[in-house]
Design a protein around this motif. Structure first.
Motif, PDB file in Angstrom:
ATOM      1  N   ASN A   1       1.796  16.366 -20.990  1.00  0.00           N
ATOM      2  CA  ASN A   1       3.208  15.998 -20.975  1.00  0.00           C
ATOM      3  C   ASN A   1       3.247  14.603 -20.360  1.00  0.00           C
ATOM      4  OD1 ASN A   1       5.904  15.571 -20.738  1.00  0.00           O
ATOM      5  ND2 ASN A   1       6.379  17.533 -19.750  1.00  0.00           N
TER       6      ASN A   1
ATOM      7  N   HIS B   1       6.468  19.168 -24.005  1.00  0.00           N
ATOM      8  CA  HIS B   1       7.686  18.691 -23.346  1.00  0.00           C
ATOM      9  C   HIS B   1       8.531  19.891 -22.954  1.00  0.00           C
ATOM     10  CE1 HIS B   1       6.792  14.624 -24.516  1.00  0.00           C
ATOM     11  NE2 HIS B   1       6.552  15.073 -25.728  1.00  0.00           N
ATOM     12  N   LEU B   2       9.181  19.767 -21.830  1.00  0.00           N
ATOM     13  CA  LEU B   2      10.102  20.828 -21.385  1.00  0.00           C
ATOM     14  C   LEU B   2      11.334  20.846 -22.282  1.00  0.00           C
ATOM     15  CD1 LEU B   2       9.736  19.833 -17.659  1.00  0.00           C
ATOM     16  CD2 LEU B   2       9.030  22.055 -18.569  1.00  0.00           C
ATOM     17  N   THR B   3      11.849  19.651 -22.552  1.00  0.00           N
ATOM     18  CA  THR B   3      13.031  19.511 -23.399  1.00  0.00           C
ATOM     19  C   THR B   3      12.583  19.227 -24.835  1.00  0.00           C
ATOM     20  OG1 THR B   3      13.179  17.127 -22.997  1.00  0.00           O
ATOM     21  CG2 THR B   3      14.384  18.583 -21.465  1.00  0.00           C
TER      22      THR B   3
ATOM     23  N   ARG C   1      13.713   8.306 -27.568  1.00  0.00           N
ATOM     24  CA  ARG C   1      12.738   9.393 -27.352  1.00  0.00           C
ATOM     25  C   ARG C   1      12.197   9.942 -28.678  1.00  0.00           C
ATOM     26  NH1 ARG C   1      13.463  10.514 -21.731  1.00  0.00           N
ATOM     27  NH2 ARG C   1      15.598   9.997 -21.153  1.00  0.00           N
TER      28      ARG C   1
ATOM     29  N   HIS D   1       6.783   7.913 -25.002  1.00  0.00           N
ATOM     30  CA  HIS D   1       7.557   7.076 -25.925  1.00  0.00           C
ATOM     31  C   HIS D   1       7.214   5.593 -25.838  1.00  0.00           C
ATOM     32  CE1 HIS D   1       9.677  10.844 -25.850  1.00  0.00           C
ATOM     33  NE2 HIS D   1      10.043  10.659 -24.597  1.00  0.00           N
TER      34      HIS D   1
ATOM     35  N   ARG E   1      15.480  16.761 -10.312  1.00  0.00           N
ATOM     36  CA  ARG E   1      15.733  15.800 -11.379  1.00  0.00           C
ATOM     37  C   ARG E   1      16.582  16.434 -12.490  1.00  0.00           C
ATOM     38  NH1 ARG E   1      11.120  14.250 -15.813  1.00  0.00           N
ATOM     39  NH2 ARG E   1      12.342  12.563 -16.699  1.00  0.00           N
TER      40      ARG E   1
HETATM   41  C1  DQA Z   1       9.839  15.090 -21.092  1.00  0.00           C
HETATM   42  C2  DQA Z   1      10.715  14.383 -22.129  1.00  0.00           C
HETATM   43  C3  DQA Z   1      10.613  12.882 -21.977  1.00  0.00           C
HETATM   44  O1  DQA Z   1      11.431  12.237 -22.939  1.00  0.00           O
HETATM   45  C4  DQA Z   1      11.084  12.454 -20.606  1.00  0.00           C
HETATM   46  O2  DQA Z   1      10.917  11.064 -20.423  1.00  0.00           O
HETATM   47  C5  DQA Z   1      10.427  13.210 -19.507  1.00  0.00           C
HETATM   48  C6  DQA Z   1      10.168  14.639 -19.682  1.00  0.00           C
HETATM   49  C7  DQA Z   1      10.012  16.610 -21.141  1.00  0.00           C
HETATM   50  O3  DQA Z   1       9.148  17.315 -20.605  1.00  0.00           O
HETATM   51  O4  DQA Z   1      10.998  17.109 -21.680  1.00  0.00           O
HETATM   52  O5  DQA Z   1      10.190  12.693 -18.439  1.00  0.00           O
HETATM   53  O6  DQA Z   1       8.488  14.798 -21.387  1.00  0.00           O
END
Ligand code: DQA
Length: 157
Positions: free
Chosen positions: A89, A115-117, A126, A95, A33
């Motif tokens: 997570n 969150h990873l990001t 977001r 959101h 992904r």
């Molecule tokens: C996420 C950030 C979210 O905005 C996104 O929808 C994800 C991953 C992250 O881990 O960065 O699916 O939660």
């Protein structure tokens, strides 16, 4: 009459923290992904990373992933009385999901949002986080290390 005696070894022993780690939709596709955003490491690698951290921190972790909002709500409800804390997570449900927010409020367990990001630096949609409304702390933008930070937070707490 004698009072109940504690086993000497059990006295003053810190209780092992039991932490439920919940990963939301599409996190099972890590590695495939949008690798430019989420990296090339896979979901099983994330699971191993979390397990290694938990072993180092002497925590007991259960790690689950679901693409279904209701299943995540069920897991949060069932965590009451079983786990000491939740690392969540919620992915895209972060959101959107008032149901997950209400479940977290209902069980009143300590929650760390992960969150990873860094969602706040991405699209405007977001920017809102329902999970963040009840989370004690948010750890984001550090890839797998965001989970490490959440587990370390509970280890210190
Ligand atoms: C996420 C950030 C979210 O905005 C996104 O929808 C994800 C991953 C992250 O881990 O960065 O699916 O939660």
């Amino acid at each position: 009459m004698q009072g109940a005696k504690k086993h000497p070894a059990s006295r003053d022993m810190p209780k092992t923290q039991k932490i439920l780690v919940i990963n939301g939709p599409n996190l099972n596709l890590l590695g495939v992904r949008e690798p430019s955003l989420y990296g090339k490491s896979t979901y099983p690698e994330l699971v191993e990373h979390i397990k290694a951290d938990a072993a180092r921190l002497k925590q007991e972790v259960e790690i689950r992933q679901s693409n279904h909002e209701g299943e995540i709500v069920d897991w949060i409800q069932l965590a009451r009385g079983v786990f000491d804390a939740i690392v969540l997570n919620a992915a895209a449900y972060t959101h959107t999901s008032v149901a997950i927010l209400d479940a977290l409020k209902a069980v009143a367990l300590p929650v760390a949002e992960v969150h990873l990001t860094e969602p706040k630096e991405r699209e405007d949609f977001r920017r809102i986080s329902y999970v963040g409304m009840v989370a004690e702390q948010t750890f984001s933008g550090h890839g797998f290390l965001s989970y490490t930070e959440a587990l370390e937070y509970f280890a210190r707490r």
